[in-house]
Design a protein around this motif. Structure first.
Motif, PDB file in Angstrom:
ATOM      1  N   PHE A  82       0.860  -1.179   0.000  1.00 55.08           N
ATOM      2  CA  PHE A  82       0.000   0.000   0.000  1.00 55.08           C
ATOM      3  C   PHE A  82       0.898   1.232   0.000  1.00 55.08           C
ATOM      4  O   PHE A  82       1.974   1.224   0.605  1.00 55.08           O
ATOM      5  CB  PHE A  82      -0.902   0.039   1.233  1.00 55.08           C
ATOM      6  N   GLY A  83       0.454   2.278  -0.660  1.00 61.91           N
ATOM      7  CA  GLY A  83       1.289   3.472  -0.663  1.00 61.91           C
ATOM      8  C   GLY A  83       0.560   4.701  -1.175  1.00 61.91           C
ATOM      9  O   GLY A  83      -0.505   4.614  -1.783  1.00 61.91           O
ATOM     10  N   THR A  84       1.165   5.845  -0.913  1.00 58.04           N
ATOM     11  CA  THR A  84       0.647   7.132  -1.364  1.00 58.04           C
ATOM     12  C   THR A  84       1.813   7.989  -1.830  1.00 58.04           C
ATOM     13  O   THR A  84       2.890   7.964  -1.223  1.00 58.04           O
ATOM     14  CB  THR A  84      -0.085   7.865  -0.219  1.00 58.04           C
ATOM     15  N   TYR A  85       1.604   8.728  -2.908  1.00 55.15           N
ATOM     16  CA  TYR A  85       2.635   9.635  -3.399  1.00 55.15           C
ATOM     17  C   TYR A  85       2.168  11.073  -3.249  1.00 55.15           C
ATOM     18  O   TYR A  85       1.031  11.416  -3.621  1.00 55.15           O
ATOM     19  CB  TYR A  85       2.968   9.369  -4.878  1.00 55.15           C
ATOM     20  N   LEU A  86       3.044  11.906  -2.693  1.00 61.15           N
ATOM     21  CA  LEU A  86       2.768  13.323  -2.490  1.00 61.15           C
ATOM     22  C   LEU A  86       3.657  14.133  -3.423  1.00 61.15           C
ATOM     23  O   LEU A  86       4.889  14.080  -3.314  1.00 61.15           O
ATOM     24  CB  LEU A  86       3.036  13.718  -1.035  1.00 61.15           C
ATOM     25  N   LEU A  87       3.047  14.877  -4.342  1.00 62.27           N
ATOM     26  CA  LEU A  87       3.782  15.680  -5.320  1.00 62.27           C
ATOM     27  C   LEU A  87       3.589  17.160  -5.009  1.00 62.27           C
ATOM     28  O   LEU A  87       2.452  17.630  -4.869  1.00 62.27           O
ATOM     29  CB  LEU A  87       3.290  15.376  -6.738  1.00 62.27           C
ATOM     30  N   SER A  88       4.701  17.890  -4.913  1.00 61.02           N
ATOM     31  CA  SER A  88       4.663  19.312  -4.589  1.00 61.02           C
ATOM     32  C   SER A  88       5.406  20.128  -5.644  1.00 61.02           C
ATOM     33  O   SER A  88       6.213  19.597  -6.415  1.00 61.02           O
ATOM     34  CB  SER A  88       5.316  19.574  -3.221  1.00 61.02           C
ATOM     35  N   SER A  89       5.163  21.418  -5.639  1.00 59.74           N
ATOM     36  CA  SER A  89       5.906  22.337  -6.494  1.00 59.74           C
ATOM     37  C   SER A  89       7.353  22.418  -6.024  1.00 59.74           C
ATOM     38  O   SER A  89       7.629  22.538  -4.827  1.00 59.74           O
ATOM     39  CB  SER A  89       5.275  23.734  -6.445  1.00 59.74           C
ATOM     40  N   GLY A  90       8.279  22.364  -6.967  1.00 61.23           N
ATOM     41  CA  GLY A  90       9.682  22.504  -6.632  1.00 61.23           C
ATOM     42  C   GLY A  90      10.102  23.950  -6.432  1.00 61.23           C
ATOM     43  O   GLY A  90      11.242  24.215  -6.030  1.00 61.23           O
ATOM     44  N   LYS A  91       9.190  24.877  -6.690  1.00 65.90           N
ATOM     45  CA  LYS A  91       9.484  26.304  -6.500  1.00 65.90           C
ATOM     46  C   LYS A  91       8.933  26.829  -5.181  1.00 65.90           C
ATOM     47  O   LYS A  91       9.577  27.620  -4.492  1.00 65.90           O
ATOM     48  CB  LYS A  91       8.901  27.118  -7.654  1.00 65.90           C
ATOM     49  N   THR A  92       7.729  26.386  -4.820  1.00 64.79           N
ATOM     50  CA  THR A  92       7.065  26.946  -3.631  1.00 64.79           C
ATOM     51  C   THR A  92       6.807  25.921  -2.538  1.00 64.79           C
ATOM     52  O   THR A  92       6.526  26.288  -1.399  1.00 64.79           O
ATOM     53  CB  THR A  92       5.713  27.565  -4.024  1.00 64.79           C
ATOM     54  N   GLY A  93       6.856  24.644  -2.865  1.00 65.72           N
ATOM     55  CA  GLY A  93       6.503  23.613  -1.901  1.00 65.72           C
ATOM     56  C   GLY A  93       5.012  23.351  -1.810  1.00 65.72           C
ATOM     57  O   GLY A  93       4.570  22.487  -1.046  1.00 65.72           O
ATOM     58  N   GLU A  94       4.226  24.080  -2.589  1.00 69.46           N
ATOM     59  CA  GLU A  94       2.767  23.893  -2.586  1.00 69.46           C
ATOM     60  C   GLU A  94       2.420  22.472  -3.015  1.00 69.46           C
ATOM     61  O   GLU A  94       2.957  21.947  -3.994  1.00 69.46           O
ATOM     62  CB  GLU A  94       2.127  24.890  -3.548  1.00 69.46           C
ATOM     63  N   MET A  95       1.499  21.830  -2.279  1.00 74.75           N
ATOM     64  CA  MET A  95       1.062  20.489  -2.634  1.00 74.75           C
ATOM     65  C   MET A  95       0.251  20.532  -3.922  1.00 74.75           C
ATOM     66  O   MET A  95      -0.716  21.284  -4.033  1.00 74.75           O
ATOM     67  CB  MET A  95       0.217  19.887  -1.512  1.00 74.75           C
ATOM     68  N   LEU A  96       0.658  19.716  -4.905  1.00 75.48           N
ATOM     69  CA  LEU A  96      -0.003  19.699  -6.206  1.00 75.48           C
ATOM     70  C   LEU A  96      -0.923  18.497  -6.387  1.00 75.48           C
ATOM     71  O   LEU A  96      -1.985  18.620  -6.991  1.00 75.48           O
ATOM     72  CB  LEU A  96       1.038  19.700  -7.324  1.00 75.48           C
ATOM     73  N   ALA A  97      -0.488  17.340  -5.891  1.00 72.10           N
ATOM     74  CA  ALA A  97      -1.278  16.134  -6.142  1.00 72.10           C
ATOM     75  C   ALA A  97      -0.985  15.061  -5.105  1.00 72.10           C
ATOM     76  O   ALA A  97       0.130  14.962  -4.575  1.00 72.10           O
ATOM     77  CB  ALA A  97      -0.985  15.588  -7.535  1.00 72.10           C
ATOM     78  N   VAL A  98      -2.000  14.252  -4.842  1.00 72.80           N
ATOM     79  CA  VAL A  98      -1.862  13.019  -4.083  1.00 72.80           C
ATOM     80  C   VAL A  98      -2.204  11.895  -5.052  1.00 72.80           C
ATOM     81  O   VAL A  98      -3.307  11.861  -5.608  1.00 72.80           O
ATOM     82  CB  VAL A  98      -2.807  12.983  -2.865  1.00 72.80           C
ATOM     83  N   VAL A  99      -1.242  11.019  -5.288  1.00 73.67           N
ATOM     84  CA  VAL A  99      -1.384   9.982  -6.312  1.00 73.67           C
ATOM     85  C   VAL A  99      -1.430   8.612  -5.638  1.00 73.67           C
ATOM     86  O   VAL A  99      -0.666   8.354  -4.688  1.00 73.67           O
ATOM     87  CB  VAL A  99      -0.199  10.043  -7.306  1.00 73.67           C
ATOM     88  N   ASP A 100      -2.313   7.739  -6.108  1.00 73.54           N
ATOM     89  CA  ASP A 100      -2.398   6.392  -5.550  1.00 73.54           C
ATOM     90  C   ASP A 100      -1.047   5.694  -5.671  1.00 73.54           C
ATOM     91  O   ASP A 100      -0.553   5.437  -6.768  1.00 73.54           O
ATOM     92  CB  ASP A 100      -3.467   5.578  -6.282  1.00 73.54           C
ATOM     93  N   GLY A 101      -0.446   5.394  -4.522  1.00 73.28           N
ATOM     94  CA  GLY A 101       0.912   4.859  -4.520  1.00 73.28           C
ATOM     95  C   GLY A 101       1.012   3.426  -4.992  1.00 73.28           C
ATOM     96  O   GLY A 101       2.014   3.038  -5.597  1.00 73.28           O
ATOM     97  N   GLY A 102      -0.004   2.621  -4.733  1.00 72.83           N
ATOM     98  CA  GLY A 102       0.041   1.230  -5.175  1.00 72.83           C
ATOM     99  C   GLY A 102       0.044   1.108  -6.680  1.00 72.83           C
ATOM    100  O   GLY A 102       0.845   0.372  -7.265  1.00 72.83           O
TER     101      GLY A 102
END
Length: 316
Positions: A82-102
Motif C-alpha cells: 500500500f502506498g501514497t505519493y505526495l507531489l509538490s511544487s519545486g518552487k514553492t513547496g505547494e502540494m499539487l497532487a496526491v497519487v495512488d501509490g500502489g
C-alpha cells in the motif's frame, strides 16, 4: 490540489509515455537520496517494511512516496503493498497532487523493467515467463509487450489458482498466456524471465537459462531476499537500476558480492548509463543478461509528474 485514485492513476500512466518519462528522468537533473528503509514489527507475523522515497527536480517538482509492504497480507486477501505519493511544487513547496501509490508503484516498476529490456533483451524475444502472481504480474506482461514482440506468455506462481487467474486476465487483453506448474521447464525456453515475488530463496537456477535469455529480477528488495542463484549471476552480464540501491539492499546483488561470486566491477552498468548510451547493453545474441531492480525514487517522481500533467491536461 489533485487527488488521483487507483483508476485515475492507471488512466494517466499510459505505458509508452511512462517508459519514456522514466528514461528521461534517469538522464535528467533529478536528485535522488537513497531511500529510507525501516523494518516494522507485526506481532505473530512476518515483519513489515516501511519505505520513504524522496526525490526532486530542482525548481520544478518535489515528491515523496510513503509505502508499506506487509508480506502476510495474502492471508487476508489483501495486497502486500500500500502506498501514497505526495507531489509538490519545486518552487514553492505547494502540494499539487496526491497519487495512488500502489498503482503508481506497480506501473512504474513494470515500466522500468521494460525500459531495461529495451536495452538488454534480444530484439526478437517472443516468450516471457512471469514468476509471481501479485499486482505486478499483469503489468509486467503489458509493459514488456511494449518493447519486445511477445507471442507467448507463461505465468508461474506458488498458488496455481492465482497463476491461472493472471493468465486468464492476460488472455482477456489479447495475449497468448497460460499458467504453468513446472518453473524449470518454463524457464528453459523463456526469452525473458521476470520475477516479482517476496521469495527469500532462489527460484531461478542459472543452469536453466538458455543462451540469449534476459533475467529481470524485481521482488528481492532486502539483503535476505533472493530470486536467482549464484550460477545465474556467474553466467550473466549483470546490470542494475542503481548501484547505490542494489549494492546496499538487493539480496540478489548483496549476497554474491559478499561471497565473491560478483565484484563491484562486475556490475556492467546501471540503468542511467544504458539510457545515456554510455554502455551498449546487450552485445551478442548469445549473451545472458541479468537486470536487478530495487526501485528508485526518481521512477516514482517521473510517474507522478506524468500522472499530474496528464490529469491536468484532461481537465482542460
Amino acid at each position: 490540489m489533485l487527488v488521483l485514485d487507483e483508476a485515475q492513476t492507471r488512466e494517466a500512466l499510459a505505458w509508452p509515455a511512462l517508459i519514456d518519462a522514466i528514461a528521461s528522468m534517469f538522464t535528467g537533473t533529478c536528485v535522488t537520496p537513497v531511500r529510507h528503509h525501516h523494518e516494522v514489527e507485526v506481532p505473530g507475523e512476518a515483519a513489515a517494511t516501511l519505505l520513504l522515497m524522496p526525490s526532486w527536480v530542482p525548481g520544478q517538482y518535489t515528491g515523496v512516496k510513503v509505502l508499506t509492504v506487509y508480506p502476510d497480507n495474502a492471508k487476508r486477501s489483501l495486497p502486500a503493498i500500500f502506498g501514497t505519493y505526495l507531489l509538490s511544487s519545486g518552487k514553492t513547496g505547494e502540494m499539487l497532487a496526491v497519487v495512488d501509490g500502489g498503482e503508481l508503484t506497480a506501473r512504474r516498476t513494470a515500466a522500468t523493467s521494460a525500459l531495461a529490456a529495451r536495452h538488454l533483451a534480444r530484439p526478437d524475444a517472443e516468450e516471457l515467463l512471469v514468476c509471481g502472481t501479485g499486482r505486478l504480474s499483469l503489468n509486467l506482461i503489458e509493459a514488456h509487450a511494449q518493447v519486445r514482440p511477445l507471442k507467448r506468455i507463461r505465468v508461474w506462481g506458488r498458488n496455481a489458482g492465482n497463476a491461472e487467474k493472471t493468465a486468464a486476465d492476460a488472455r482477456a487483453l489479447g495475449f497468448d498466456a497460460k499458467a504453468v506448474a513446472d518453473i524449470e521447464t518454463a524457464a528453459r525456453t523463456a526469452d525473458i524471465i521476470s520475477c516479482a515475488t517476496l521469495s527469500q530463496a532462489p527460484l531461478i537456477c542459472g543452469d536453466w537459462l538458455k543462451p540469449g535469455a534476459h533475467l529481470d529480477l524485481i521482488g528481492g528488495f532486502k539483503p535476505d531476499m533472493r530470486e536467482a542463484d549464484d550460477t545465474a549471476v556467474a553466467r550473466a552480464s549483470v546490470f542494475v537500476d542503481t548501484r547505490a540501491g542494489a549494492m546496499s539492499e538487493a539480496g540478489d546483488i548483496v549476497q554474491p558480492l559478499k561471497t565473491g561470486v560478483l565484484t563491484p566491477g562486475g556490475i556492467r552498468a546501471e540503468l542511467r548509463e544504458l539510457v545515456a548510451k554510455e554502455h551498449p547493453g546487450r552485445q551478442s545474441t548469445e549473451e545472458i543478461t541479468f537486470f536487478k531492480s530495487v526501485g528508485a525514487a526518481l521512477e516514482d517522481l517521473a510517474g507522478a509528474i506524468l500522472a499530474y500533467e496528464s490529469a491536468r491536461s484532461g481537465q482542460k
